[in-house]
Scaffold this active site. Structure first.
Site, mmCIF file in Angstrom:
data_model
loop_
_atom_site.group_PDB
_atom_site.id
_atom_site.type_symbol
_atom_site.label_atom_id
_atom_site.label_comp_id
_atom_site.label_asym_id
_atom_site.label_seq_id
_atom_site.Cartn_x
_atom_site.Cartn_y
_atom_site.Cartn_z
ATOM 1 N N ARG A 113 7.220 -0.107 -10.767
ATOM 2 C CA ARG A 113 6.623 1.160 -10.325
ATOM 3 C C ARG A 113 7.718 2.196 -10.160
ATOM 4 N NH1 ARG A 113 2.729 -1.888 -5.883
ATOM 5 N NH2 ARG A 113 1.767 -3.308 -7.413
ATOM 6 N N LYS A 144 -9.501 -12.047 -7.757
ATOM 7 C CA LYS A 144 -9.262 -10.639 -8.103
ATOM 8 C C LYS A 144 -8.103 -10.522 -9.087
ATOM 9 C CE LYS A 144 -8.264 -6.156 -5.909
ATOM 10 N NZ LYS A 144 -6.994 -5.812 -6.596
ATOM 11 N N TYR A 152 3.120 6.491 -3.506
ATOM 12 C CA TYR A 152 2.897 5.052 -3.483
ATOM 13 C C TYR A 152 1.451 4.732 -3.830
ATOM 14 C CZ TYR A 152 2.396 0.273 -1.833
ATOM 15 O OH TYR A 152 2.112 -1.073 -1.759
ATOM 16 N N GLN A 190 -8.111 -10.406 2.041
ATOM 17 C CA GLN A 190 -7.423 -10.599 0.767
ATOM 18 C C GLN A 190 -6.135 -11.373 0.973
ATOM 19 O OE1 GLN A 190 -4.378 -8.662 0.066
ATOM 20 N NE2 GLN A 190 -4.042 -9.714 -1.872
ATOM 21 N N THR A 239 -6.066 -12.516 -4.757
ATOM 22 C CA THR A 239 -5.446 -11.709 -5.803
ATOM 23 C C THR A 239 -4.505 -12.561 -6.639
ATOM 24 O OG1 THR A 239 -5.590 -9.706 -4.461
ATOM 25 C CG2 THR A 239 -4.004 -9.697 -6.263
ATOM 26 N N ARG A 271 -1.284 -0.707 -11.660
ATOM 27 C CA ARG A 271 -0.031 -0.823 -10.914
ATOM 28 C C ARG A 271 0.782 -2.066 -11.277
ATOM 29 N NH1 ARG A 271 0.264 2.207 -6.336
ATOM 30 N NH2 ARG A 271 1.173 0.601 -4.994
ATOM 31 N N SER A 290 -6.010 -6.144 3.559
ATOM 32 C CA SER A 290 -4.921 -6.635 2.727
ATOM 33 C C SER A 290 -4.019 -7.599 3.497
ATOM 34 C CB SER A 290 -4.083 -5.452 2.233
ATOM 35 O OG SER A 290 -2.894 -5.881 1.616
ATOM 36 N N HIS A 292 -5.402 -3.989 -11.241
ATOM 37 C CA HIS A 292 -4.629 -3.593 -10.059
ATOM 38 C C HIS A 292 -4.409 -2.077 -10.038
ATOM 39 C CE1 HIS A 292 -2.632 -6.055 -6.886
ATOM 40 N NE2 HIS A 292 -2.113 -4.882 -6.574
ATOM 41 N N TYR A 317 -2.699 -13.382 -1.298
ATOM 42 C CA TYR A 317 -1.956 -13.688 -2.517
ATOM 43 C C TYR A 317 -1.550 -15.162 -2.512
ATOM 44 C CZ TYR A 317 -1.031 -8.595 -2.575
ATOM 45 O OH TYR A 317 -1.142 -7.233 -2.577
#
EC number: 1.1.-.-
Length: 383
Positions: free
Chosen positions: A164, A251, A24, A127, A155, A278, A106, A275, A129
């Site tokens: 992924r 970001k 991961y 951080q 972000t 990713r 995060s 990222h 989103y």
């Protein structure tokens, strides 16, 4: 094994962690070309060696957003860090705090904001989103502000989750994922005892606080997929800029035009980032994206950079190309997975020493001295 570099920590983490966790953090999107280029392109940046400059008074200290740092490095926000060591976000934050650099928590951390901030002295960064659930966003911002977080890292390069492929093969997702994770854990008894058993609860702490119920690893991928918002635009950030009275960093910037938009928006900084390879495979490495962005907005806001940075030499290279600060993601999580908080502390000391060697041999006595004069053939990077 003998640890002398971040690459050694990667190998140690591979041995100690269940495969679903190692892959991961180690993997990228699609065929992982951008993941590889992040490291390879940065390694090819040539520095000018200079000698006989009396480097006895060398200093790594710098300032950003009115914070004095021992070196121009911060720890990036990484989801599920608490699965790599017992209460891993706390351990990593303490290591960063002792070194005198910022730790960024995060949104999808295991340890919630309220668990991490009491463990450290300096203000934590947080951080966030853009999510469909604006109530969660408001709740998270309010809690971050109440906890004394100083800088918001927003972000913007995840309006949808990246493809992924490794996660499906490793057991992080895909058929029978939960059973595969359990079997892998039994095969790694040190992790199973120290983290799997003693590191509970294994939920998404910030989200659980908001929902009032546990949200475990089995909910992680589904929650992300349901809540990321592909309709995101600059106007969606305006209420956050109005609410957050501290520095705000955007970001996920890879294009000079987006960097200019960030200036017009009123951001205090950007993170030049793909990222870690990713999200969208095939985009520029941050090494190749950074020079044009620095040409476009240097001096208008702070330029941070991540993706591909593994050691102190890489930090010096990025600073010479126009960055003000480098953010470490994979490198610190490898160290955390291998040796917990002590591993992160050791890694930061390695980076300190590597920076000092690079600065001594390029004639840069201070962080401000690290600029394009330290590079060979910078012009070719912008082509």
């Amino acid at each position: 094994m003998i640890i002398s570099s971040s690459n050694d920590y990667r190998e140690a983490a591979r041995r100690r962690l269940p495969p679903f966790l190692f892959h991961y953090i180690d993997g990228g999107a699609y065929a992982e070309y951008t993941l590889k280029r992040n490291v390879e392109d940065l390694s090819q940046i040539a520095l000018r060696q200079r000698v006989l400059n009396d480097m006895s008074q060398l200093s790594l200290e710098t300032k950003i957003f009115d914070e004095t740092l021992s070196m121009p490095v911060a720890l990036s926000p990484v989801g599920l860090t608490g699965m790599y060591a017992r209460r891993g976000e706390v351990q990593a934050a303490v290591a960063a705090d002792k070194k005198g650099i910022p730790f960024t928590l995060s949104t999808v951390s295991v340890c919630p904001i309220e668990e991490v901030t009491p463990a450290i002295q300096r203000p934590m960064w947080f951080q966030l989103y853009v999510l469909r659930d604006r109530g969660f966003m408001k709740n998270a911002l309010e809690r971050a502000k109440a906890a004394g977080c100083s800088t918001l890292v927003f972000t913007v390069d995840m309006p949808v989750p990246g493809a992924r492929y490794r996660d499906a093969h490793s057991g992080m997702s895909g058929p029978n994922a939960a059973m595969r994770r359990y079997l892998q854990s039994f095969a790694h008894p040190h992790w199973a005892w120290n983290v799997g058993l003693l590191g509970r609860p294994h939920d998404l702490g910030n989200i659980s606080k908001y929902l009032g119920k546990p949200t475990g690893l089995e909910d992680y991928i589904g929650w992300l997929g349901a809540n990321f918002d592909p309709s995101i635009s600059w106007k969606d950030l305006e209420w956050i800029r109005d609410f957050w009275d501290g520095p705000m960093v955007i970001k996920g910037i890879l294009d000079p035009e987006d960097a200019k938009d960030a200036v017009r928006f009123g951001a205090d900084g950007i993170v030049v980032s793909n990222h870690g390879g990713r999200q969208l495979d095939g985009v520029l490495s941050t090494t190749r994206a950074l020079p044009a962005i620095a040409d476009a907005v240097k001096g208008d806001l702070k330029i941070l950079v991540d993706s591909g940075i593994r050691n102190g030499l890489d930090v010096v290279r990025m600073l010479a190309m126009g960055a003000d600060l480098c953010m470490l993601g994979r490198a610190f999580v490898y160290a955390l997975g291998a040796e917990g908080g002590q591993g992160v502390s050791n890694l930061l000391e390695l980076i300190d020493k590597e920076m000092r060697v690079a600065m001594t041999l390029t004639g840069a006595k201070t962080i401000q001295d690290i600029n394009s004069d330290c590079l060979v053939n910078l012009e070719r990077l912008a082509k």
